[in-house]
Design an enzyme around this catalytic site. Sequence first.
Site, PDB file in Angstrom:
ATOM      1  N   LYS A 111       0.853  -1.194   0.000  1.00  0.00           N
ATOM      2  CA  LYS A 111       0.000   0.000   0.000  1.00  0.00           C
ATOM      3  C   LYS A 111       0.888   1.244   0.000  1.00  0.00           C
ATOM      4  O   LYS A 111       1.682   1.465   0.919  1.00  0.00           O
ATOM      5  CB  LYS A 111      -0.926   0.028   1.210  1.00  0.00           C
ATOM      6  CG  LYS A 111      -1.825   1.267   1.223  1.00  0.00           C
ATOM      7  CD  LYS A 111      -2.519   1.448   2.555  1.00  0.00           C
ATOM      8  CE  LYS A 111      -3.209   2.817   2.594  1.00  0.00           C
ATOM      9  NZ  LYS A 111      -3.699   3.157   3.945  1.00  0.00           N
ATOM     10  N   GLY A 172      -8.232   9.541  10.097  1.00  0.00           N
ATOM     11  CA  GLY A 172      -8.487   9.644  11.525  1.00  0.00           C
ATOM     12  C   GLY A 172      -9.568  10.617  11.929  1.00  0.00           C
ATOM     13  O   GLY A 172      -9.866  10.751  13.121  1.00  0.00           O
ATOM     14  N   ALA A 198      -9.622   5.901   4.698  1.00  0.00           N
ATOM     15  CA  ALA A 198      -9.497   7.102   5.525  1.00  0.00           C
ATOM     16  C   ALA A 198     -10.832   7.811   5.699  1.00  0.00           C
ATOM     17  O   ALA A 198     -11.577   8.016   4.747  1.00  0.00           O
ATOM     18  CB  ALA A 198      -8.476   8.089   4.957  1.00  0.00           C
ATOM     19  N   GLY A 199     -11.109   8.176   6.947  1.00  0.00           N
ATOM     20  CA  GLY A 199     -12.266   9.001   7.252  1.00  0.00           C
ATOM     21  C   GLY A 199     -13.499   8.255   7.716  1.00  0.00           C
ATOM     22  O   GLY A 199     -14.459   8.882   8.173  1.00  0.00           O
ATOM     23  N   ASN A 220      -8.841   1.946  10.229  1.00  0.00           N
ATOM     24  CA  ASN A 220      -8.003   1.649  11.377  1.00  0.00           C
ATOM     25  C   ASN A 220      -8.497   2.383  12.615  1.00  0.00           C
ATOM     26  O   ASN A 220      -8.958   1.781  13.579  1.00  0.00           O
ATOM     27  CB  ASN A 220      -6.553   1.995  11.078  1.00  0.00           C
ATOM     28  CG  ASN A 220      -5.581   1.624  12.196  1.00  0.00           C
ATOM     29  OD1 ASN A 220      -4.443   2.019  12.202  1.00  0.00           O
ATOM     30  ND2 ASN A 220      -6.025   0.847  13.166  1.00  0.00           N
ATOM     31  N   THR A 221      -8.455   3.716  12.586  1.00  0.00           N
ATOM     32  CA  THR A 221      -8.764   4.516  13.766  1.00  0.00           C
ATOM     33  C   THR A 221     -10.152   4.239  14.311  1.00  0.00           C
ATOM     34  O   THR A 221     -10.342   4.148  15.540  1.00  0.00           O
ATOM     35  CB  THR A 221      -8.625   6.016  13.442  1.00  0.00           C
ATOM     36  OG1 THR A 221      -7.318   6.267  12.919  1.00  0.00           O
ATOM     37  CG2 THR A 221      -8.843   6.864  14.682  1.00  0.00           C
TER      38      THR A 221
END
Length: 321
Positions: A111, A172, A198-199, A220-221
């Site tokens: 990635k 995040g 993301a997001g 992830n977050t």
Amino acid sequence: MNAPTRLAEQIADPLLIAGRAYRSRLLIGTGKYRDFDETRRAVEASGAEIVTVAIRRTNVGQNAGEPSLLEALPPSRYTILPNTAGCYSSEDAVRTLRLARELLDGHELAKLEVLGDPDTLYPNVIETLKAAEILVAEGFKVMVYTSDDPIVARQLEDIGCVAIMPLASLIGSGMGILNPWNLELIIGSAKVPVVVDAGVGTASDAAVAMELGCDAVLMNTAVAKAHNPVLMAQAMKKAVEAGREAASRKPSAAPTPIYCPYTAYPSPPPLLTSSACSAARRPRSSRSASAWARPRRTSPSSTRRTIISESKCIPRAWGVC
């Protein structure tokens, strides 16, 4: 380093990336957890088969004598996806993935992300394009994090990237999908998988991404920083599965599209619909069309979540005004 290869015929509705078939359409990150044990339990609960690893931050063998992530998430069971988180130039990104290939016994799937700003972590697409060209030429199978610019996405696909990973919003931030129209443009033209990266903040964001037509979601977050990461991982798994099933609906069964009150009415994607949007937001005979074209301040509610500035009204997710 990959889990055993399965044939696409062995899986119903497989996710195909670089010639490999996967059951799960949820990809999950391994950072920000309390320890490797929590990481393992959350990944298991998510059902993910591809786990992404920040090579510059996580030990996968480069620090002898220290616990390795590969002990908690063995490559015999998971496809390890090394990433270049923390890189701000094409040179750093290329160097990091070359190291990852050595550490992971010739691993080619990677990635790529090249950041442009340490505060927003927004991608530097110019450096990303440079790095992608080098890595593809060296035999890497590149899944690439990028902006939601459909032109850049097309250029990355033309270079030879095996998956395009546009952001939904800032890394995040948990703000959800801020620009569904651009995502629809990318999805509509891409010949490789499109993975929202993301997001994503909660399960509804993941479901929306899949309903828009994305092939998968990476997060992830939202999981790692949840009060209960294992429970959140389970929720995300269900959301991705539900969104995928909902996306298979026939176009004729879709409700009538509606419009959100921007400074001008854009042409929405075909699936931009919502039964939750209040009738109070639609034009009435008592108000002129120009009045409805102007954004209005509204109080937050569970069915209308908006980010409002002085100049425009941005929907938090498609079809939610």
